[in-house]
Design an enzyme around this catalytic site. Structure first.
Site, PDB file in Angstrom:
ATOM      1  N   HIS A 147     -14.440  73.589 -62.055  1.00  0.00           N
ATOM      2  CA  HIS A 147     -13.583  74.429 -61.245  1.00  0.00           C
ATOM      3  C   HIS A 147     -13.378  73.580 -59.855  1.00  0.00           C
ATOM      4  O   HIS A 147     -14.174  72.890 -59.230  1.00  0.00           O
ATOM      5  CB  HIS A 147     -14.188  75.632 -60.774  1.00  0.00           C
ATOM      6  CG  HIS A 147     -13.049  76.824 -60.409  1.00  0.00           C
ATOM      7  ND1 HIS A 147     -12.523  76.666 -59.355  1.00  0.00           N
ATOM      8  CD2 HIS A 147     -12.183  77.541 -61.248  1.00  0.00           C
ATOM      9  CE1 HIS A 147     -11.554  77.538 -59.048  1.00  0.00           C
ATOM     10  NE2 HIS A 147     -11.358  77.945 -60.409  1.00  0.00           N
ATOM     11  N   HIS A 148     -11.858  73.448 -59.572  1.00  0.00           N
ATOM     12  CA  HIS A 148     -11.479  72.707 -58.467  1.00  0.00           C
ATOM     13  C   HIS A 148     -12.198  73.108 -56.870  1.00  0.00           C
ATOM     14  O   HIS A 148     -12.080  72.422 -55.991  1.00  0.00           O
ATOM     15  CB  HIS A 148     -10.046  72.686 -58.149  1.00  0.00           C
ATOM     16  CG  HIS A 148      -9.683  71.570 -57.624  1.00  0.00           C
ATOM     17  ND1 HIS A 148      -9.868  70.770 -56.481  1.00  0.00           N
ATOM     18  CD2 HIS A 148      -8.315  70.848 -57.963  1.00  0.00           C
ATOM     19  CE1 HIS A 148      -9.028  69.698 -56.416  1.00  0.00           C
ATOM     20  NE2 HIS A 148      -8.186  69.526 -57.289  1.00  0.00           N
ATOM     21  N   SER A 149     -12.683  74.483 -56.957  1.00  0.00           N
ATOM     22  CA  SER A 149     -13.297  74.948 -55.795  1.00  0.00           C
ATOM     23  C   SER A 149     -14.579  74.348 -55.706  1.00  0.00           C
ATOM     24  O   SER A 149     -15.199  74.255 -54.616  1.00  0.00           O
ATOM     25  CB  SER A 149     -13.621  76.344 -55.748  1.00  0.00           C
ATOM     26  OG  SER A 149     -14.372  76.669 -57.041  1.00  0.00           O
TER      27      SER A 149
END
Length: 491
Positions: A147-149
């Site tokens: 996930h990009h987070s």
């Protein structure tokens, strides 16, 4: 206008860690993005060996061993909370009853399928799929989905490379190309240098002002031309396909040296040429006259087509620092300050293929002399404080959806490397979840360059044709270099 992963410290000590502004943004419903990193291996993958390697590397990184947990307060903001990782929940080794008839297509379908479901928010936000399927360019394929987070693309790629070692010397980390040193232009004297500095400052201020105004206009009303490769509203929700093609990095360097440009200039020139060829073919297919042929120019005049590019505003954490952090629990800053810039593409059919490279150089040189990325970063920080996450995400989405594609380029190791003892043959990172029907990523590895496309098949049903056009464009540019006597080398 998303900021980067921020100045978070990659240390295992704090039990709870706040989300950076970018992590909060990438967790929003309007900006739910994922990173995909595809690794081709020269041997069959041993799951137990890889799991043991992950235990000594990635699992020691806080983001890969933390859950997102909401605070028990009225704001409900989430924090990273360290947890015990069960690798069986993150490493998947599918079994196959028979050998796929078309292994390349099978792997493409598999990767596309796993992107249709979100990662489990109750677990650390990453997973690794090990596909022991022999394809046309690898004996097996590993697929990271993150996930990009968890982090921005540059930091995550550096982290993955920090988990690799040189194949020729398993004790050594990979070597990355040194950044080019900037040299001041020669001046005839003190007065000329002063005048040059004044003019440079004036143009820098003007370029920044114009770029910021264009960015604001893009948010408000300025949109790219509706072409056959531009996605419609909601394109970020469509299932993407990921394809790649490996070409020679030496051919790109030949053009770079002959034209006195950079690798980025050549890649942008090749991309503009390839997109022009592809779009002309698509417009030709839409032409109603029976005499239509792809050699004619069917491109509409004054096509406005631009790309969104992420720019790191401080140097990426070195892979040595990340390797030390995982091995010794040392302190290392995680993430980057990131700003956006809009890169206009020239879509046209040129008689001289080298014109694509020349125009690309002019565009990039102009963008280098601007603080657009810095301004978009601080504007995003301001919007987060004033409007909150969801409205800022909506603003970012509006800006990005007004452009046509995402474009990026990353440098890779100079020598062959192995991941947990498995020698890699290529690296192919990409991203999905943003409002584009097309993402073009270039990834270097030793003497090769891999072109990675993430496409919405409803918009671009023939991504292999686009790869052909990109590869053919490089060949035409390379041939033009030789024909015009700019190099002594032959094609």
């Amino acid at each position: 206008m998303a900021p980067g992963a921020g100045e978070e410290s990659s240390r295992p000590l704090p039990e709870k860690m706040k989300l950076s502004p970018a992590a909060r943004l990438f967790q929003s419903a309007r900006f739910n993005c994922y990173i995909v990193a595809i690794m081709g291996c020269k041997t069959t993958m041993d799951p137990e060996v890889i799991k043991a390697g992950l235990t000594q590397t990635l699992l020691k990184h806080p983001r890969f061993s933390s859950n997102l947990v909401a605070n028990d307060n009225k704001f409900g903001r989430k924090r990273w909370v360290r947890t015990t990782v069960n690798l069986e929940d993150h490493v998947f080794v599918p079994s196959f009853d028979s050998v796929p008839e078309n292994p390349d297509q099978f792997v493409e379908d598999y990767i596309s399928h796993i992107t249709t479901t979100p990662l489990d928010p109750a677990k650390p936000l990453w997973e690794l799929h090990l596909l022991n399927v022999r394809t046309s360019d690898a004996e097996s394929v590993g697929v990271f989905r993150i996930h990009h987070s968890v982090g921005d693309g540059a930091s995550l790629m550096s982290l993955l490379l920090a988990c690799t070692r040189q194949t020729s010397d398993p004790d050594k980390l990979p070597t990355l190309p040194a950044p080019a040193k900037r040299t001041a232009p020669p001046g005839s004297g003190r007065v000329s240098r002063v005048l040059s500095a004044i003019w440079s400052a004036v143009t820098l201020i003007w370029n920044t002002f114009v770029d910021v105004m264009v960015f604001v206009a893009t948010i408000l009303f300025l949109k790219d031309t509706k072409t056959p490769i531009k996605g419609s509203n909601g394109v970020e929700l469509n299932t993407k396909r990921f394809v790649h093609r490996t070409i020679s990095l030496d051919h790109i360097k030949l053009v770079k040296n002959a034209t006195n440009t950079t690798i980025n200039d050549v890649l942008l020139g090749v991309t503009q040429a390839g997109l022009s060829r592809y779009l002309n073919r698509r417009y030709c297919q839409n032409a109603k006259d029976e005499g239509a042929n792809e050699k004619k120019n069917y491109l509409p005049k004054h096509i406005r087509l631009s790309a969104t590019i992420l720019v790191n505003l401080r140097p990426t954490v070195g892979i040595q620092a990340l390797a030390d952090m995982m091995a010794k629990n040392s302190k290392t800053k995680w993430g980057n300050w990131i700003g956006y810039l809009l890169l206009p593409f020239n879509i046209s059919l040129q008689d001289d293929p080298l014109d694509y490279v020349r125009r690309a150089k002019a565009i990039i040189d102009r963008k280098k002399h601007s603080f657009e990325a810095i301004c978009t970063y601080f504007c995003a920080q301001l919007l987060l404080r004033i409007l909150g996450v969801e409205l800022t995400a909506a603003t970012a989405r509006r800006a990005i959806s007004s452009t046509t594609l995402a474009f990026s380029n990353m440098i890779g190791p100079l020598e062959e490397v192995s991941f947990c003892g498995h020698q890699l043959t290529y690296l192919a990172p990409s991203v999905y979840g943003h409002p584009h029907a097309l993402t073009i990523h270039f990834q270097s590895y030793v003497d090769k360059m891999t072109i990675v496309l993430a496409v919405d098949p409803n918009v671009i049903p023939d991504p292999q044709q686009l790869l052909d056009d990109l590869e053919d464009s490089l060949k035409l540019i390379q041939e033009a270099v030789v024909k015009q006597g700019l190099t002594k080398e032959t094609v």
